[in-house]
Design a protein around this motif. Structure first.
Motif, PDB file in Angstrom:
ATOM      1  N   LEU A 142       1.227  -1.195  -0.297  1.00 21.01           N
ATOM      2  CA  LEU A 142       0.453   0.173   0.327  1.00 21.01           C
ATOM      3  C   LEU A 142       0.599   1.160   0.118  1.00 21.01           C
ATOM      4  CD1 LEU A 142      -3.099   0.931   0.211  1.00 21.01           C
ATOM      5  CD2 LEU A 142      -3.007   1.391   2.861  1.00 21.01           C
ATOM      6  N   LEU A 143       2.022   1.525   1.097  1.00 24.00           N
ATOM      7  CA  LEU A 143       3.062   2.455   0.535  1.00 24.00           C
ATOM      8  C   LEU A 143       3.494   2.773  -0.497  1.00 24.00           C
ATOM      9  CD1 LEU A 143       2.527   1.695   3.991  1.00 24.00           C
ATOM     10  CD2 LEU A 143       4.693   2.528   4.377  1.00 24.00           C
ATOM     11  N   ASN A 144       3.729   1.465  -0.984  1.00 24.60           N
ATOM     12  CA  ASN A 144       4.391   1.403  -2.467  1.00 24.60           C
ATOM     13  C   ASN A 144       3.652   2.171  -3.327  1.00 24.60           C
ATOM     14  OD1 ASN A 144       6.758   1.129  -4.082  1.00 24.60           O
ATOM     15  ND2 ASN A 144       6.265  -0.979  -5.187  1.00 24.60           N
ATOM     16  N   GLU A 145       2.368   1.479  -3.276  1.00 26.20           N
ATOM     17  CA  GLU A 145       0.985   2.395  -4.484  1.00 26.20           C
ATOM     18  C   GLU A 145       0.946   3.758  -3.989  1.00 26.20           C
ATOM     19  OE1 GLU A 145      -1.898  -0.201  -3.985  1.00 26.20           O
ATOM     20  OE2 GLU A 145      -0.886  -2.824  -4.604  1.00 26.20           O
ATOM     21  N   THR A 146       0.469   4.075  -3.118  1.00 22.00           N
ATOM     22  CA  THR A 146       0.573   5.450  -2.671  1.00 22.00           C
ATOM     23  C   THR A 146       1.359   6.516  -2.554  1.00 22.00           C
ATOM     24  OG1 THR A 146       0.191   5.236  -0.314  1.00 22.00           O
ATOM     25  CG2 THR A 146      -1.096   4.600  -1.606  1.00 22.00           C
ATOM     26  N   TRP A 147       2.693   5.903  -3.135  1.00 22.57           N
ATOM     27  CA  TRP A 147       4.261   6.868  -2.566  1.00 22.57           C
ATOM     28  C   TRP A 147       3.878   7.795  -3.913  1.00 22.57           C
ATOM     29  CZ3 TRP A 147      10.074   5.902  -2.774  1.00 22.57           C
ATOM     30  CH2 TRP A 147      10.737   7.331  -2.246  1.00 22.57           C
ATOM     31  N   HIS A 148       4.612   8.806  -4.365  1.00 22.37           N
ATOM     32  CA  HIS A 148       4.352   9.420  -5.719  1.00 22.37           C
ATOM     33  C   HIS A 148       5.961   9.009  -6.590  1.00 22.37           C
ATOM     34  CE1 HIS A 148       4.533  12.881  -8.425  1.00 22.37           C
ATOM     35  NE2 HIS A 148       4.745  13.112  -8.519  1.00 22.37           N
ATOM     36  N   TYR A 149       6.335   8.248  -5.427  1.00 19.09           N
ATOM     37  CA  TYR A 149       7.992   7.928  -6.367  1.00 19.09           C
ATOM     38  C   TYR A 149       7.946   6.743  -6.297  1.00 19.09           C
ATOM     39  CZ  TYR A 149       8.899  13.087  -6.124  1.00 19.09           C
ATOM     40  OH  TYR A 149       9.065  14.249  -6.254  1.00 19.09           O
ATOM     41  N   GLY A 150       6.768   6.087  -5.409  1.00 17.12           N
ATOM     42  CA  GLY A 150       6.868   4.692  -5.835  1.00 17.12           C
ATOM     43  C   GLY A 150       6.031   3.835  -7.468  1.00 17.12           C
ATOM     44  N   TYR A 176      13.166  -0.270  -1.016  1.00 21.82           N
ATOM     45  CA  TYR A 176      13.226   0.804  -0.116  1.00 21.82           C
ATOM     46  C   TYR A 176      12.576   0.813   1.631  1.00 21.82           C
ATOM     47  CZ  TYR A 176      12.967   5.998   1.101  1.00 21.82           C
ATOM     48  OH  TYR A 176      13.386   6.642   2.068  1.00 21.82           O
ATOM     49  N   LEU A 177      10.893   1.260   0.447  1.00 25.63           N
ATOM     50  CA  LEU A 177      10.248   1.050   2.103  1.00 25.63           C
ATOM     51  C   LEU A 177       9.934   0.147   2.635  1.00 25.63           C
ATOM     52  CD1 LEU A 177       7.470   2.758  -0.354  1.00 25.63           C
ATOM     53  CD2 LEU A 177       8.324   3.865   1.231  1.00 25.63           C
ATOM     54  N   ALA A 178      10.546  -1.100   2.081  1.00 26.32           N
ATOM     55  CA  ALA A 178      10.338  -2.187   3.234  1.00 26.32           C
ATOM     56  C   ALA A 178      11.535  -2.236   4.431  1.00 26.32           C
ATOM     57  CB  ALA A 178      10.876  -3.409   2.667  1.00 26.32           C
ATOM     58  N   SER A 179      12.588  -1.619   3.852  1.00 23.95           N
ATOM     59  CA  SER A 179      13.524  -1.740   4.631  1.00 23.95           C
ATOM     60  C   SER A 179      12.608  -0.002   5.443  1.00 23.95           C
ATOM     61  CB  SER A 179      14.493  -1.467   4.423  1.00 23.95           C
ATOM     62  OG  SER A 179      16.434  -1.269   4.841  1.00 23.95           O
ATOM     63  N   LEU A 180      12.847   0.931   5.385  1.00 25.06           N
ATOM     64  CA  LEU A 180      12.043   1.746   6.596  1.00 25.06           C
ATOM     65  C   LEU A 180      11.311   0.864   7.149  1.00 25.06           C
ATOM     66  CD1 LEU A 180      12.231   5.152   4.862  1.00 25.06           C
ATOM     67  CD2 LEU A 180      13.921   3.809   5.396  1.00 25.06           C
ATOM     68  N   VAL A 181      10.513  -0.016   6.999  1.00 21.72           N
ATOM     69  CA  VAL A 181       9.246   0.036   7.846  1.00 21.72           C
ATOM     70  C   VAL A 181      10.110  -0.879   8.647  1.00 21.72           C
ATOM     71  CG1 VAL A 181       7.034  -1.796   7.764  1.00 21.72           C
ATOM     72  CG2 VAL A 181       7.390   0.009   6.070  1.00 21.72           C
ATOM     73  N   ARG A 182      10.620  -1.688   8.642  1.00 23.75           N
ATOM     74  CA  ARG A 182      11.380  -3.367   8.921  1.00 23.75           C
ATOM     75  C   ARG A 182      12.619  -2.607  10.239  1.00 23.75           C
ATOM     76  NH1 ARG A 182      13.834  -5.113   5.411  1.00 23.75           N
ATOM     77  NH2 ARG A 182      12.388  -6.040   4.403  1.00 23.75           N
ATOM     78  N   HIS A 183      13.358  -1.950   9.550  1.00 20.70           N
ATOM     79  CA  HIS A 183      14.552  -1.002  10.507  1.00 20.70           C
ATOM     80  C   HIS A 183      14.447  -0.115  11.272  1.00 20.70           C
ATOM     81  CE1 HIS A 183      16.889  -4.442   9.260  1.00 20.70           C
ATOM     82  NE2 HIS A 183      16.926  -4.260   8.230  1.00 20.70           N
ATOM     83  N   PHE A 184      12.984   1.209  10.954  1.00 18.80           N
ATOM     84  CA  PHE A 184      13.020   2.380  11.547  1.00 18.80           C
ATOM     85  C   PHE A 184      11.735   2.320  12.295  1.00 18.80           C
ATOM     86  CE2 PHE A 184      16.420   2.813   8.759  1.00 18.80           C
ATOM     87  CZ  PHE A 184      17.198   3.325   9.312  1.00 18.80           C
ATOM     88  N   PRO A 185      11.402   3.385  13.407  1.00 28.58           N
ATOM     89  CA  PRO A 185      10.269   3.879  14.152  1.00 28.58           C
ATOM     90  C   PRO A 185       8.798   4.288  12.942  1.00 28.58           C
ATOM     91  CG  PRO A 185      11.820   5.050  14.764  1.00 28.58           C
ATOM     92  CD  PRO A 185      12.267   4.934  13.521  1.00 28.58           C
ATOM     93  N   SER A 186       7.877   3.864  13.131  1.00 25.30           N
ATOM     94  CA  SER A 186       6.369   4.180  11.889  1.00 25.30           C
ATOM     95  C   SER A 186       5.559   4.394  12.753  1.00 25.30           C
ATOM     96  CB  SER A 186       6.698   3.244  11.248  1.00 25.30           C
ATOM     97  OG  SER A 186       6.594   2.136  11.752  1.00 25.30           O
ATOM     98  N   ALA A 187       4.408   4.958  12.147  1.00 27.38           N
ATOM     99  CA  ALA A 187       3.238   5.256  12.981  1.00 27.38           C
ATOM    100  C   ALA A 187       2.052   5.278  11.772  1.00 27.38           C
ATOM    101  CB  ALA A 187       3.018   6.467  13.963  1.00 27.38           C
ATOM    102  N   CYS A 188       0.911   4.264  12.288  1.00 30.66           N
ATOM    103  CA  CYS A 188       0.217   4.435  11.827  1.00 30.66           C
ATOM    104  C   CYS A 188      -1.333   4.093  12.640  1.00 30.66           C
ATOM    105  CB  CYS A 188       0.174   3.026   9.876  1.00 30.66           C
ATOM    106  SG  CYS A 188      -0.243   1.635  11.346  1.00 30.66           S
ATOM    107  N   ILE A 189      -2.604   5.091  11.219  1.00 31.41           N
ATOM    108  CA  ILE A 189      -3.837   4.853  12.252  1.00 31.41           C
ATOM    109  C   ILE A 189      -4.254   3.270  11.268  1.00 31.41           C
ATOM    110  CG2 ILE A 189      -5.904   5.279  12.379  1.00 31.41           C
ATOM    111  CD1 ILE A 189      -5.024   7.487  12.292  1.00 31.41           C
ATOM    112  N   LEU A 190      -4.729   1.970  12.026  1.00 29.37           N
ATOM    113  CA  LEU A 190      -5.733   1.042  11.312  1.00 29.37           C
ATOM    114  C   LEU A 190      -7.697   1.343  11.295  1.00 29.37           C
ATOM    115  CD1 LEU A 190      -3.683  -1.966  13.349  1.00 29.37           C
ATOM    116  CD2 LEU A 190      -3.081  -0.717  10.611  1.00 29.37           C
TER     117      LEU A 190
END
Length: 307
Positions: free
Chosen positions: A175-183, A191-205
């Motif tokens: 979903l992140l890759n589909e909605t990112w302007h440069y994705g 790249y996005l998978a690496s960020l999600v795996r290794h760095f902090p994030s926050a989201c609303i489900l």
């Protein structure tokens, strides 16, 4: 004076006394500070070779300094035809040392595409000059940096019933890759998978457990990829995830900052409403490409360098 750079396993001479904190291959970096190699180098003078140290107390000291000053440094990222991955970084305060690194050492592989970002005076001129010397293509864009000093003072917003605050995981990357302007491609997905795996994030489900708004931290410590699905906008959700992520980052001892394109008025208004401090100096993204046709692979680098 502290400067930081990637040594690539080589002994390099510097033009002045410098402390150098090296962090290599940030694609494996996590918030805890783990990476492929961390070392400290001291260069007493231009006539003496650099001494590589591994003292844990000095490394912790320099890591603390670097954490607090990420937004003032000059990161350098590079990879073969794919800036998204296999990133290595060189963090600088001193522009002259940075200029020497680019032109007078082999620490930068000019056979690769690379980009440099920083808010120091002279970075555009130094990067344009290096591109001319190394005979590579050059493009640049400028951004405004926003700082948050206390995320706990952010405005409060309520979630709709059934919605929950959470963190992103690997199942959300599509979903992140589909909605990112440069994705939308395999490189951006990794790249996005690496960020999600290794760095902090926050989201609303939502009630079905699917993310409807999110924010991430990237490998340079910047708050990035803030996004809300169109059907859920104008409800303050991005402010909720931005605050949640900022509290995580601030609690870990990192500065809370983001960089916004000059013409992105909506995001400028968002940061000002949230109470961010707008820094007076611009942050410049300087892109160096081996061939002119490579520029089309990175649409955010298509603008001409300001003069």
């Amino acid at each position: 004076m502290l400067t930081c750079r990637c040594l690539r396993g080589k002994t390099v001479r510097e033009p002045q006394r410098t402390l150098i904190f090296t962090l290599s291959h940030f694609h494996s970096h996590s918030l805890s500070g783990a990476c492929h190699r961390i070392s400290l180098a001291i260069c007493p003078s231009a006539s003496q070779a650099m001494l590589i140290l591994s003292c844990s107390s000095k490394l912790r000291l320099l890591e603390g300094i670097l954490r607090k000053n990420l937004f003032q440094t000059l990161p350098v990222a590079s990879d073969d035809l794919n800036i998204h991955v296999n990133t290595y970084a060189a963090f600088y305060w001193d522009l002259d040392v940075y200029r020497t690194l680019l032109q007078d050492t082999d620490a930068v592989n000019w056979a690769q595409n690379l980009y440099i970002l920083g808010n120091q005076d002279g970075i555009l001129e130094a990067s344009r000059e290096a591109a001319a010397v190394k005979k590579v293509q050059f493009s640049a864009d400028s951004f405004i940096t926003y700082m948050c000093h206390d995320p706990n003072k952010y405005p409060e917003y309520r979630l709709d019933p059934g919605f929950t605050l959470s963190s992103l995981n690997s199942s959300h990357v599509d979903l992140l890759n589909e909605t990112w302007h440069y994705g939308g491609n395999e490189q951006s997905h990794r790249y996005l998978a690496s960020l999600v795996r290794h760095f902090p994030s926050a989201c609303i489900l939502d009630v079905n457990g699917l993310p409807i708004s999110w924010n991430l931290m990237n490998l340079f410590g910047t708050m990035v990829h803030g996004y809300t699905l169109p059907s859920h906008r104008r409800k303050g959700y991005l402010a909720v995830v931005a605050k949640a992520l900022a509290i995580q980052v601030h609690a870990a001892g990192y500065p809370v900052y983001s960089q916004v394109a000059l013409d992105n008025n909506r995001t400028h208004n968002f940061h000002e409403k949230m109470g961010y401090e707008r820094l007076p100096e611009l942050c410049h993204f300087c892109f160096h490409f081996v061939k002119e046709e490579n520029i089309k692979d990175f649409p955010w680098a298509s603008k001409q360098a300001p003069r």
